[in-house]
Design an enzyme around this catalytic site. Structure first.
Site, PDB file in Angstrom:
ATOM      1  N   GLN A   1       2.644   1.063   1.421  1.00  0.00           N
ATOM      2  CA  GLN A   1       2.132   2.418   1.617  1.00  0.00           C
ATOM      3  C   GLN A   1       0.806   2.409   2.369  1.00  0.00           C
ATOM      4  O   GLN A   1       0.700   2.892   3.476  1.00  0.00           O
ATOM      5  CB  GLN A   1       1.968   3.099   0.271  1.00  0.00           C
ATOM      6  CG  GLN A   1       1.577   4.542   0.354  1.00  0.00           C
ATOM      7  CD  GLN A   1       1.606   5.190  -1.016  1.00  0.00           C
ATOM      8  OE1 GLN A   1       2.270   4.739  -1.932  1.00  0.00           O
ATOM      9  NE2 GLN A   1       0.874   6.258  -1.147  1.00  0.00           N
ATOM     10  N   ASP A   2      -0.230   1.884   1.732  1.00  0.00           N
ATOM     11  CA  ASP A   2      -1.526   1.724   2.380  1.00  0.00           C
ATOM     12  C   ASP A   2      -2.215   0.507   1.757  1.00  0.00           C
ATOM     13  O   ASP A   2      -1.739  -0.013   0.751  1.00  0.00           O
ATOM     14  CB  ASP A   2      -2.380   2.999   2.301  1.00  0.00           C
ATOM     15  CG  ASP A   2      -2.702   3.475   0.895  1.00  0.00           C
ATOM     16  OD1 ASP A   2      -2.197   2.898  -0.089  1.00  0.00           O
ATOM     17  OD2 ASP A   2      -3.463   4.438   0.766  1.00  0.00           O
ATOM     18  N   PRO A   3      -3.283   0.045   2.365  1.00  0.00           N
ATOM     19  CA  PRO A   3      -3.929  -1.167   1.844  1.00  0.00           C
ATOM     20  C   PRO A   3      -4.449  -0.981   0.415  1.00  0.00           C
ATOM     21  O   PRO A   3      -4.754   0.139  -0.005  1.00  0.00           O
ATOM     22  CB  PRO A   3      -5.109  -1.383   2.803  1.00  0.00           C
ATOM     23  CG  PRO A   3      -4.753  -0.634   4.038  1.00  0.00           C
ATOM     24  CD  PRO A   3      -3.941   0.537   3.579  1.00  0.00           C
TER      25      PRO A   3
END
Length: 147
Positions: free
Chosen positions: A64-66
């Site tokens: 999804q995101d870091p």
């Protein structure tokens, strides 16, 4: 725009780097780095591409995101730097690999070796504000899945 990225990916993505949405996104991200704590460090934003050259690509894994905690994000989805406690998502991946194919759970959560074997470990959003999951999602085309 001159983006610092592995040459094979640069050749594939250069047209995108010249588009208005990407230029605006780059300006947004540069401003975020100036005004907030952002992960991963700027030099590692394209690490997924740098560690998995285009001509070696075999598999794509999307996150999804870091990770948004100190020392966690280094530009590869689900991966953390050596010595960092496994986040729940990574712990679950290792558990499943252990259960399904009897692969021992490693001591390190650093997946760089996977990337170097052709696994593109790509987050849909490449940057995040510290302690604010999802903070850079839907920021003017920040989602590379559009490419």
């Amino acid at each position: 725009m001159d983006v610092k990225i592995e040459t094979g990916w640069k050749k594939q993505l250069q047209e995108e780097f010249e588009k208005d949405y990407f230029i605006q996104l780059s300006e947004f991200v540069r401003n975020e780095y100036k005004t907030h704590k952002i992960y991963p460090p700027g030099k590692l934003v394209f690490n997924a591409f740098d560690q998995c050259p285009f001509n070696k690509l075999k598999v794509v894994i999307l996150g999804q995101d870091p990770y948004h905690g100190p020392g966690q994000a280094h530009g590869l989805c689900f991966s953390v730097n050596d010595g960092i406690k496994f986040p729940p998502s990574l712990r679950n991946i290792f558990k499943e690999l252990n259960n399904d194919v009897d692969k021992p759970i490693p001591e390190s959560g650093n997946l760089t070796d996977w990337a170097q074997q052709g696994v593109l470990l790509l987050n849909a959003t490449l940057t995040v504000r510290a302690h604010q999951a999802g903070s850079h999602q839907k920021k003017g085309g920040s989602n590379l899945l559009m490419l």
